[in-house]
Scaffold this motif. Structure first.
Motif, PDB file in Angstrom:
ATOM      1  N   ARG A  79       0.822  -1.219   0.000  1.00 26.63           N
ATOM      2  CA  ARG A  79       0.000   0.000   0.000  1.00 26.63           C
ATOM      3  C   ARG A  79       0.850   1.260   0.000  1.00 26.63           C
ATOM      4  NH1 ARG A  79      -2.771  -3.430   3.629  1.00 26.63           N
ATOM      5  NH2 ARG A  79      -1.621  -2.476   5.341  1.00 26.63           N
ATOM      6  N   ARG A  80       1.898   1.275   0.795  1.00 26.51           N
ATOM      7  CA  ARG A  80       2.710   2.489   0.916  1.00 26.51           C
ATOM      8  C   ARG A  80       3.365   2.850  -0.416  1.00 26.51           C
ATOM      9  NH1 ARG A  80       6.981   2.044   5.328  1.00 26.51           N
ATOM     10  NH2 ARG A  80       5.131   1.757   6.573  1.00 26.51           N
ATOM     11  N   ARG A  81       3.966   1.879  -1.076  1.00 27.60           N
ATOM     12  CA  ARG A  81       4.612   2.160  -2.367  1.00 27.60           C
ATOM     13  C   ARG A  81       3.586   2.568  -3.419  1.00 27.60           C
ATOM     14  NH1 ARG A  81       8.860  -2.800  -2.469  1.00 27.60           N
ATOM     15  NH2 ARG A  81      10.389  -1.850  -1.099  1.00 27.60           N
ATOM     16  N   THR A  82       2.418   1.937  -3.395  1.00 29.14           N
ATOM     17  CA  THR A  82       1.366   2.300  -4.349  1.00 29.14           C
ATOM     18  C   THR A  82       0.930   3.739  -4.137  1.00 29.14           C
ATOM     19  OG1 THR A  82       0.610   0.009  -4.443  1.00 29.14           O
ATOM     20  CG2 THR A  82      -0.928   1.700  -5.190  1.00 29.14           C
ATOM     21  N   ILE A  83       0.756   4.134  -2.881  1.00 30.93           N
ATOM     22  CA  ILE A  83       0.346   5.510  -2.575  1.00 30.93           C
ATOM     23  C   ILE A  83       1.423   6.496  -3.015  1.00 30.93           C
ATOM     24  CG2 ILE A  83      -0.093   7.130  -0.690  1.00 30.93           C
ATOM     25  CD1 ILE A  83      -1.511   4.781   0.737  1.00 30.93           C
ATOM     26  N   PHE A  84       2.692   6.180  -2.711  1.00 26.71           N
ATOM     27  CA  PHE A  84       3.785   7.065  -3.112  1.00 26.71           C
ATOM     28  C   PHE A  84       3.826   7.210  -4.631  1.00 26.71           C
ATOM     29  CE2 PHE A  84       6.546   6.091   0.856  1.00 26.71           C
ATOM     30  CZ  PHE A  84       5.767   6.940   1.611  1.00 26.71           C
ATOM     31  N   CYS A  85       3.708   6.090  -5.353  1.00 22.77           N
ATOM     32  CA  CYS A  85       3.771   6.138  -6.813  1.00 22.77           C
ATOM     33  C   CYS A  85       2.558   6.843  -7.413  1.00 22.77           C
ATOM     34  CB  CYS A  85       3.886   4.728  -7.374  1.00 22.77           C
ATOM     35  SG  CYS A  85       5.472   3.953  -7.000  1.00 22.77           S
ATOM     36  N   ALA A  86       1.411   6.726  -6.771  1.00 21.18           N
ATOM     37  CA  ALA A  86       0.207   7.381  -7.281  1.00 21.18           C
ATOM     38  C   ALA A  86       0.291   8.901  -7.132  1.00 21.18           C
ATOM     39  CB  ALA A  86      -1.031   6.854  -6.558  1.00 21.18           C
ATOM     40  N   ALA A  87       1.035   9.387  -6.152  1.00 25.39           N
ATOM     41  CA  ALA A  87       1.150  10.826  -5.943  1.00 25.39           C
ATOM     42  C   ALA A  87       2.099  11.477  -6.957  1.00 25.39           C
ATOM     43  CB  ALA A  87       1.632  11.111  -4.525  1.00 25.39           C
ATOM     44  N   VAL A  88       3.036  10.712  -7.485  1.00 27.35           N
ATOM     45  CA  VAL A  88       4.056  11.280  -8.380  1.00 27.35           C
ATOM     46  C   VAL A  88       3.455  11.925  -9.641  1.00 27.35           C
ATOM     47  CG1 VAL A  88       6.044  10.687  -9.832  1.00 27.35           C
ATOM     48  CG2 VAL A  88       5.915   9.850  -7.498  1.00 27.35           C
ATOM     49  N   PRO A  89       2.552  11.277 -10.387  1.00 25.64           N
ATOM     50  CA  PRO A  89       2.013  11.937 -11.599  1.00 25.64           C
ATOM     51  C   PRO A  89       1.291  13.253 -11.292  1.00 25.64           C
ATOM     52  CG  PRO A  89       1.463   9.609 -11.626  1.00 25.64           C
ATOM     53  CD  PRO A  89       2.051   9.905 -10.282  1.00 25.64           C
ATOM     54  N   GLY A  90       0.577  13.301 -10.182  1.00 20.45           N
ATOM     55  CA  GLY A  90      -0.106  14.541  -9.821  1.00 20.45           C
ATOM     56  C   GLY A  90       0.850  15.663  -9.489  1.00 20.45           C
ATOM     57  N   ILE A  91       1.922  15.330  -8.791  1.00 24.08           N
ATOM     58  CA  ILE A  91       2.926  16.346  -8.447  1.00 24.08           C
ATOM     59  C   ILE A  91       3.623  16.845  -9.714  1.00 24.08           C
ATOM     60  CG2 ILE A  91       5.123  16.717  -7.260  1.00 24.08           C
ATOM     61  CD1 ILE A  91       4.058  14.723  -5.111  1.00 24.08           C
ATOM     62  N   ILE A  92       3.944  15.932 -10.614  1.00 30.83           N
ATOM     63  CA  ILE A  92       4.586  16.322 -11.877  1.00 30.83           C
ATOM     64  C   ILE A  92       3.641  17.190 -12.704  1.00 30.83           C
ATOM     65  CG2 ILE A  92       5.430  15.445 -14.092  1.00 30.83           C
ATOM     66  CD1 ILE A  92       6.555  13.047 -12.508  1.00 30.83           C
ATOM     67  N   ALA A  93       2.375  16.799 -12.779  1.00 24.93           N
ATOM     68  CA  ALA A  93       1.402  17.577 -13.551  1.00 24.93           C
ATOM     69  C   ALA A  93       1.222  18.964 -12.955  1.00 24.93           C
ATOM     70  CB  ALA A  93       0.061  16.846 -13.609  1.00 24.93           C
ATOM     71  N   ASP A  94       1.196  19.062 -11.630  1.00 24.79           N
ATOM     72  CA  ASP A  94       1.058  20.359 -10.979  1.00 24.79           C
ATOM     73  C   ASP A  94       2.277  21.227 -11.259  1.00 24.79           C
ATOM     74  OD1 ASP A  94      -0.320  22.215  -9.206  1.00 24.79           O
ATOM     75  OD2 ASP A  94       1.341  21.811  -7.819  1.00 24.79           O
ATOM     76  N   ASP A  95       3.468  20.633 -11.211  1.00 21.47           N
ATOM     77  CA  ASP A  95       4.690  21.379 -11.497  1.00 21.47           C
ATOM     78  C   ASP A  95       4.693  21.844 -12.954  1.00 21.47           C
ATOM     79  OD1 ASP A  95       7.297  22.389 -10.847  1.00 21.47           O
ATOM     80  OD2 ASP A  95       8.121  20.755 -12.043  1.00 21.47           O
TER      81      ASP A  95
END
Length: 101
Positions: A79-95
């Motif tokens: 779960r932890r790795r899935t959550i971390f990986c799921a946040a990455v595209p949103g952070i990149i898109a926001d940047d």
């Protein structure tokens, strides 16, 4: 791992989960202010009513397989790795979005 290290990882996981909910809310609410801009020509993109309906519908269509993919990933990689990986595209898109403003 020390107590401080465990606590830090828990805080990062909590922040990533918060980002996931923020991204979900932004995705769901995004069409409301943007559709009038498409129709008025204020956006640099002209879309017909049919194209706008597809834009709105595709988010829901993507959510359907996304739930199952998230479940499989949670079971296989954790779960932890899935959550971390799921946040990455949103952070990149926001940047990316902030650089284009």
């Amino acid at each position: 791992m020390s107590k401080l290290g465990n606590r830090t990882v828990q805080y990062i996981a909590g922040i990533c989960v918060s980002f996931a909910f923020c991204f979900t809310g932004a995705t769901i609410s995004w069409p409301s202010p943007v559709i009038p801009k498409f129709k008025s020509g204020e956006a640099n993109l002209q879309l017909t009513d049919t194209q706008i309906s597809w834009v709105v519908a595709l988010a829901a269509l993507g959510a359907l397989p996304g739930c199952y993919i998230g479940q499989v990933l949670s079971e296989r990689v954790g779960r932890r790795r899935t959550i971390f990986c799921a946040a990455v595209p949103g952070i990149i898109a926001d940047d990316f979005d902030n650089k284009n403003d």
